[in-house]
Write a protein that holds these residues in place. Structure first.
Motif, mmCIF file in Angstrom:
data_model
loop_
_atom_site.group_PDB
_atom_site.id
_atom_site.type_symbol
_atom_site.label_atom_id
_atom_site.label_comp_id
_atom_site.label_asym_id
_atom_site.label_seq_id
_atom_site.Cartn_x
_atom_site.Cartn_y
_atom_site.Cartn_z
ATOM 1 N N VAL A 141 0.860 -1.175 0.000
ATOM 2 C CA VAL A 141 0.000 0.000 0.000
ATOM 3 C C VAL A 141 0.900 1.231 0.000
ATOM 4 C CG1 VAL A 141 -1.995 -1.045 1.134
ATOM 5 C CG2 VAL A 141 -0.177 -0.060 2.522
ATOM 6 N N ASP A 142 0.451 2.270 -0.685
ATOM 7 C CA ASP A 142 1.131 3.561 -0.624
ATOM 8 C C ASP A 142 0.103 4.608 -0.251
ATOM 9 O OD1 ASP A 142 3.965 3.237 -1.362
ATOM 10 O OD2 ASP A 142 3.141 2.348 -3.187
ATOM 11 N N VAL A 168 2.158 -5.497 2.314
ATOM 12 C CA VAL A 168 0.994 -6.041 3.006
ATOM 13 C C VAL A 168 1.355 -7.445 3.489
ATOM 14 C CG1 VAL A 168 -1.418 -6.711 2.719
ATOM 15 C CG2 VAL A 168 -0.528 -4.684 1.546
ATOM 16 N N ASP A 169 1.026 -7.729 4.735
ATOM 17 C CA ASP A 169 1.253 -9.083 5.254
ATOM 18 C C ASP A 169 0.272 -10.064 4.641
ATOM 19 O OD1 ASP A 169 3.400 -8.729 7.002
ATOM 20 O OD2 ASP A 169 2.082 -7.886 8.548
ATOM 21 N N GLU A 180 -3.320 -9.934 6.169
ATOM 22 C CA GLU A 180 -3.760 -8.548 6.361
ATOM 23 C C GLU A 180 -4.458 -8.093 5.087
ATOM 24 O OE1 GLU A 180 -1.202 -4.835 8.151
ATOM 25 O OE2 GLU A 180 -0.407 -5.861 6.401
ATOM 26 N N ASP A 181 -5.535 -7.337 5.217
ATOM 27 C CA ASP A 181 -6.134 -6.803 3.995
ATOM 28 C C ASP A 181 -5.596 -5.389 3.722
ATOM 29 O OD1 ASP A 181 -7.612 -4.981 5.494
ATOM 30 O OD2 ASP A 181 -9.374 -6.267 5.562
ATOM 31 N N LEU A 182 -6.003 -4.827 2.601
ATOM 32 C CA LEU A 182 -5.392 -3.563 2.174
ATOM 33 C C LEU A 182 -5.744 -2.411 3.108
ATOM 34 C CD1 LEU A 182 -5.965 -3.845 -1.688
ATOM 35 C CD2 LEU A 182 -3.793 -4.045 -0.484
ATOM 36 N N ASP A 183 -7.002 -2.323 3.510
ATOM 37 C CA ASP A 183 -7.387 -1.242 4.411
ATOM 38 C C ASP A 183 -6.595 -1.326 5.721
ATOM 39 O OD1 ASP A 183 -9.189 -0.467 2.515
ATOM 40 O OD2 ASP A 183 -10.985 -0.845 3.702
ATOM 41 N N ARG A 210 -2.404 0.680 9.251
ATOM 42 C CA ARG A 210 -1.191 0.391 10.014
ATOM 43 C C ARG A 210 -0.073 1.358 9.634
ATOM 44 N NH1 ARG A 210 2.916 -2.473 8.367
ATOM 45 N NH2 ARG A 210 1.796 -3.699 6.815
ATOM 46 N N GLN A 267 -9.277 4.151 -0.585
ATOM 47 C CA GLN A 267 -8.529 3.504 -1.660
ATOM 48 C C GLN A 267 -8.840 4.183 -2.983
ATOM 49 O OE1 GLN A 267 -8.692 -0.373 -4.266
ATOM 50 N NE2 GLN A 267 -8.695 -1.009 -2.117
#
Lengths: 241, 241
Positions: free
Chosen positions: B27-28, B62-63, B66-69, B74, B89
DNA sequence: GCAAAAGTGTTCACATTACACCCATGG
DNA sequence: CCATGGGTGTAATGTGAACACTTTTGC
């Protein structure tokens, strides 16, 4: 306050990040069509045991040497035979358990195709057009994806003339109005609609009439793509919430 | 016409698809702030040899669980100490060579934070606020991501009152107008602006005045979030292209 | 001749725009 | 007293919404 975790940061540190390369990426295409005065979407029956007999969007895994746009164009072409279709990325879905095969994040696209052109090329009986308003449940998170893409389509048709991708080149004003009504889910006043569309100056009267209609035939028009692309888009500022 | 390739299809066939699980996902976050009458974005200096001395968005891998949001929340929390910030997003970027570490697709988010709150918590000298209008080149495809997110922000502030996330709870109408002007890149008429905002009925006069300004102090207002969430959003239909 | 849709203008309400003067405060 | 922005109203224009009757064609 400084970052609280010691995990490597991909944007700033040249660390070994191969432990994170465990995702698959897919695209899912919401392919809209317009037929029988109804907004339709092209679906395929899922063969996954988890989703037996449920309908699914057309989608596919993205290759490691392929970007998202290319993957969705590929899906479109492979599944419908259509090229040069309108395609727009909408949102990426990433719920951890969204796909039974593992961790698959999926970029959702919507596409606008001409149902008539499609019928000429495709007769695959796994694929069916469904009325968007009648769809109940779907495989995966595809119902959510469909709803998200429909909402985006509704916003977008009011800002750009993409809706003409759903019609044939020549169309009557009644067809165009029915299409707007189907997409937006509203009834529009016929006189105001005609006035509005004519004042855009983007409809070309081609001096042809509808044929084989059981009533007075209407004039046929085409959309002037050329003129539209030359109009510089007005920068409209209106705060409205 | 039927599909032309024999690759497995993830949505329909329970095949072994582990050969496709070679992606990393990141994610950025384009973190916008407003200070000194200017729209700012929070950037960090990249340590990657490929992008020495270039500025980068705040992002992270992203782990797998884990989801993107969650990942973008985080990042926000780890990097700014802020919670409950506005986050949305925008688009997923997937050019094959966009990241030197390998195949990384990145979901771009934008975020709106209050610069004052941030200053209280954070004094990390890797991080700096930059005037959006003065940013030249950036690491990765982050300039493109920034432009895409700015455009989305400009559209969104005209549709929903998210802009108040950039101000303190109490604000003067001048601050609010300067903010709109900075975000949209336009000049607005002061009287019409005030009229428009007042007629929304969503600004609450809290009977306080600006202090320490070198001119006549203006009244302070708060935004009535409560009342806004109760207003059913009017379904506006206007075809405009 | 009947059903069905084509084609066509006006009015009203409301929203947007342009525009100028006096006021309050800090320095 | 001067500089800076606060606060206010009106007129003109443009836009969206409501609304009904005649015409043309297929059957």
């Amino acid at each position: 306050m400084t970052p609280t975790s010691n995990r490597p940061n991909i944007n700033t540190s040249p660390v070994d990040i191969h432990n994170y390369f465990g995702f698959a990426v897919s695209v899912d295409c919401v392919i809209f069509g317009f037929d029988d005065n109804t907004l339709k979407v092209l679906l395929i029956k899922s063969d996954l045991p988890e989703f037996q007999e449920k309908w699914s969007l057309l989608g596919d895994l993205v290759d490691l040497d392929e970007d998202l746009d290319s993957a969705s164009y590929r899906v479109l072409k492979e599944r419908t035979g259509l090229e040069n279709v309108y395609l727009e990325q909408v949102h990426t879905f990433s719920a951890i358990d969204r796909h039974p095969a593992g961790r698959v994040v999926s970029a959702a696209y919507f596409s606008l195709v001409n149902v008539k052109h499609y019928h000429l090329l495709q007769n695959d009986n796994e694929l069916h057009w469904h009325a968007v308003s009648e769809i109940q449940d779907m495989a995966f998170d595809h119902k959510l994806i469909l709803e998200t893409c429909l909402k985006r389509l509704q916003e977008k048709v009011q800002e750009e003339p993409i809706i003409f991708n759903l019609l044939e080149n020549k169309f009557s004003l009644r067809e165009l109005q029915c299409l707007y009504e189907a997409v937006l889910g509203v009834k529009l006043d016929r006189r105001n609609f005609r006035k509005k569309l004519f004042t855009t100056g983007l409809l070309v009267d081609i001096n042809e009439m509808e044929e084989n209609v059981p009533h007075r035939p209407g004039k046929l028009y085409t959309f002037n793509h050329n003129r539209y692309s030359k109009m510089k888009k007005k920068i409209f500022v209106g705060i409205d919430f």
